[in-house]
Design a protein around this motif. Sequence first.
Motif, PDB file in Angstrom:
ATOM      1  N   LEU A  15       0.803  -1.769   0.140  1.00 31.86           N
ATOM      2  CA  LEU A  15      -0.248   0.137   0.405  1.00 31.86           C
ATOM      3  C   LEU A  15       0.334   0.922  -0.349  1.00 31.86           C
ATOM      4  N   ARG A  16       2.044   1.074   0.793  1.00 30.35           N
ATOM      5  CA  ARG A  16       3.021   2.434   0.817  1.00 30.35           C
ATOM      6  C   ARG A  16       4.398   1.833  -0.158  1.00 30.35           C
ATOM      7  N   SER A  17       4.769   2.777  -0.972  1.00 35.28           N
ATOM      8  CA  SER A  17       6.275   1.991  -1.539  1.00 35.28           C
ATOM      9  C   SER A  17       7.563   2.396  -0.240  1.00 35.28           C
ATOM     10  N   SER A  18       6.971   3.146   0.735  1.00 34.15           N
ATOM     11  CA  SER A  18       8.009   3.166   1.917  1.00 34.15           C
ATOM     12  C   SER A  18       8.636   2.333   1.751  1.00 34.15           C
ATOM     13  N   MET A  19       7.435   1.228   2.110  1.00 36.85           N
ATOM     14  CA  MET A  19       7.675  -0.657   3.174  1.00 36.85           C
ATOM     15  C   MET A  19       8.507  -1.593   1.871  1.00 36.85           C
ATOM     16  N   ALA A  20       8.811  -0.720   0.713  1.00 35.68           N
ATOM     17  CA  ALA A  20       9.479  -1.501   0.103  1.00 35.68           C
ATOM     18  C   ALA A  20      10.984  -0.710  -0.219  1.00 35.68           C
ATOM     19  N   ASP A  21      11.438   0.342   0.822  1.00 35.22           N
ATOM     20  CA  ASP A  21      12.218   1.260   0.633  1.00 35.22           C
ATOM     21  C   ASP A  21      13.439   0.696   1.757  1.00 35.22           C
ATOM     22  N   GLU A  22      14.761   0.915   1.357  1.00 36.17           N
ATOM     23  CA  GLU A  22      15.798  -0.148   2.327  1.00 36.17           C
ATOM     24  C   GLU A  22      15.171   0.643   3.643  1.00 36.17           C
ATOM     25  N   GLY A  23      15.743  -0.591   4.689  1.00 40.13           N
ATOM     26  CA  GLY A  23      15.277  -0.178   6.046  1.00 40.13           C
ATOM     27  C   GLY A  23      14.149  -0.460   6.196  1.00 40.13           C
ATOM     28  N   GLY A  24      12.647  -0.845   5.518  1.00 36.49           N
ATOM     29  CA  GLY A  24      11.265  -1.836   5.095  1.00 36.49           C
ATOM     30  C   GLY A  24      11.644  -2.639   5.712  1.00 36.49           C
ATOM     31  N   PRO A  25      10.015  -2.822   5.645  1.00 41.27           N
ATOM     32  CA  PRO A  25      10.120  -4.582   6.090  1.00 41.27           C
ATOM     33  C   PRO A  25       9.791  -5.270   4.705  1.00 41.27           C
ATOM     34  N   LEU A  26       9.834  -4.864   3.373  1.00 43.79           N
ATOM     35  CA  LEU A  26       9.457  -5.779   2.296  1.00 43.79           C
ATOM     36  C   LEU A  26      10.561  -4.881   1.547  1.00 43.79           C
ATOM     37  N   TYR A  27      11.933  -4.985   1.643  1.00 47.81           N
ATOM     38  CA  TYR A  27      12.980  -4.458   0.711  1.00 47.81           C
ATOM     39  C   TYR A  27      13.612  -5.448   1.184  1.00 47.81           C
ATOM     40  N   ASP A  28      14.171  -6.712   1.495  1.00 46.44           N
ATOM     41  CA  ASP A  28      14.806  -8.236   1.278  1.00 46.44           C
ATOM     42  C   ASP A  28      13.993  -9.070   0.519  1.00 46.44           C
ATOM     43  N   TRP A  29      12.156  -8.210   0.664  1.00 43.35           N
ATOM     44  CA  TRP A  29      11.946  -9.544  -0.958  1.00 43.35           C
ATOM     45  C   TRP A  29      11.395  -8.821  -2.207  1.00 43.35           C
ATOM     46  N   VAL A  30      11.887  -7.416  -1.658  1.00 42.39           N
ATOM     47  CA  VAL A  30      11.685  -6.898  -3.403  1.00 42.39           C
ATOM     48  C   VAL A  30      13.109  -7.575  -3.730  1.00 42.39           C
ATOM     49  N   GLU A  31      14.056  -7.076  -3.122  1.00 38.21           N
ATOM     50  CA  GLU A  31      15.757  -7.119  -3.838  1.00 38.21           C
ATOM     51  C   GLU A  31      16.138  -8.486  -4.451  1.00 38.21           C
ATOM     52  N   ALA A  32      15.110  -9.130  -3.251  1.00 40.45           N
ATOM     53  CA  ALA A  32      15.638 -10.770  -3.984  1.00 40.45           C
ATOM     54  C   ALA A  32      14.099 -11.354  -5.199  1.00 40.45           C
ATOM     55  N   ASN A  33      13.470 -10.510  -5.120  1.00 36.72           N
ATOM     56  CA  ASN A  33      12.482 -10.546  -6.024  1.00 36.72           C
ATOM     57  C   ASN A  33      11.886  -9.467  -7.359  1.00 36.72           C
ATOM     58  N   PRO A  34      12.675  -9.076  -8.067  1.00 34.46           N
ATOM     59  CA  PRO A  34      12.494  -8.288  -8.733  1.00 34.46           C
ATOM     60  C   PRO A  34      11.768  -7.870  -9.740  1.00 34.46           C
ATOM     61  N   LEU A  35      10.644  -9.356 -10.076  1.00 36.30           N
ATOM     62  CA  LEU A  35       9.576  -8.595 -10.998  1.00 36.30           C
ATOM     63  C   LEU A  35       8.249  -7.615 -10.292  1.00 36.30           C
ATOM     64  N   VAL A  36       8.736  -7.129  -8.536  1.00 36.93           N
ATOM     65  CA  VAL A  36       7.336  -6.628  -8.315  1.00 36.93           C
ATOM     66  C   VAL A  36       8.143  -4.870  -8.684  1.00 36.93           C
ATOM     67  N   LYS A  37       8.931  -5.157  -9.751  1.00 38.44           N
ATOM     68  CA  LYS A  37       9.883  -3.659  -9.287  1.00 38.44           C
ATOM     69  C   LYS A  37       9.424  -3.149 -10.571  1.00 38.44           C
ATOM     70  N   PRO A  38       8.956  -2.971 -11.398  1.00 40.08           N
ATOM     71  CA  PRO A  38       8.127  -2.403 -12.310  1.00 40.08           C
ATOM     72  C   PRO A  38       7.289  -1.743 -11.473  1.00 40.08           C
ATOM     73  N   ASN A  39       6.244  -2.289 -11.242  1.00 35.43           N
ATOM     74  CA  ASN A  39       4.898  -2.248 -10.402  1.00 35.43           C
ATOM     75  C   ASN A  39       5.590  -0.824  -9.776  1.00 35.43           C
ATOM     76  N   LEU A  40       6.744  -0.984  -8.204  1.00 44.18           N
ATOM     77  CA  LEU A  40       6.630  -0.217  -7.842  1.00 44.18           C
ATOM     78  C   LEU A  40       6.849   1.482  -8.579  1.00 44.18           C
ATOM     79  N   GLU A  41       7.972   1.465  -9.631  1.00 38.75           N
ATOM     80  CA  GLU A  41       8.374   2.332 -10.767  1.00 38.75           C
ATOM     81  C   GLU A  41       6.766   3.017 -11.753  1.00 38.75           C
ATOM     82  N   GLN A  42       6.107   2.008 -10.836  1.00 36.27           N
ATOM     83  CA  GLN A  42       4.426   3.187 -12.008  1.00 36.27           C
ATOM     84  C   GLN A  42       4.215   3.848 -10.839  1.00 36.27           C
TER      85      GLN A  42
END
Length: 277
Positions: A198-225
């Motif tokens: 819901l909040r992109s900050s969750m995927a920022d470094e230090g956020g709860p989803l940062y490590d998961w996003v780095e390990a699963n780059p398929l989600v990055k195109p949507n985060l960019e949008q």
Amino acid sequence: MGTIQLSGVGRSFKSTAAVSDIDLIIEDAAAQITESTGAPSMSASCVITGGSWCMQGLFLSNGAQVLSDDRTTIEFGSDAAIDTVATFTEMYEDGVLTNEDFTSQYEAFAQGKTAIHVNSSALQGAFMMGAEAGGWTLDAHTLPAFGDQAVVPTNSGSFLAMFATDPAKQAAAWELMQFMTSPRAYEIISTQIGYLPLRSSMADEGGPLYDWVEANPLVKPNLEQLDALEPWVSYPGDSYAQVDQVLATAIEDAVFYGADPAATMTEAAERAQGLIE
């Protein structure tokens, strides 16, 4: 939010463009694969009944709207809207685009039978399992761009609403809403199905989803949008469903069944205008 899923096994995704004004990465890939296999290589949930949320994003990405800002005028008969539909008409006529319903599109891509699919990122988890089981590679791309215009994705309509009038039920509903929009809930939602936080900050470094996003780059195109995300537009009055069906039928007729895009979209807009007045 819409995203393009790409499947491939050792393909370079480079060829002569089949359509002149849609994202070169997508059109080149589709053209090459279709030429190689002799079968349609791309499916798009946007251009079939039920895909209006996605189609609205494509309209916006090509400078069109379905409804005026003051919510009084239907605008999917505009030149830009017609051009958007005509792009997919050309892709179908060139043998690149499939003509399948939603379920068939989903199943064909999940089985690796179709190479490119435009749909909600909510399905990404299922596609990841399909790729693992089928031995093919899954990739992702932002919604296609038209020329040098900015991509404008739309939200697919996920939300929580409270209708309770009893104070105790309202309190319980609010407690659920707070949890379902919490970082913990989105850790589960995002990691299990691939849906955006819901909040992109969750995927920022230090956020709860940062490590998961780095390990699963398929989600990055949507985060960019996310910064370009626009709401899915509803129609005024009591005939929302009818207007949506008028538009869906017009798009399908123009893309798949030989109807002239300009005449079909113009007539559909006129019919829809009468329904909202």
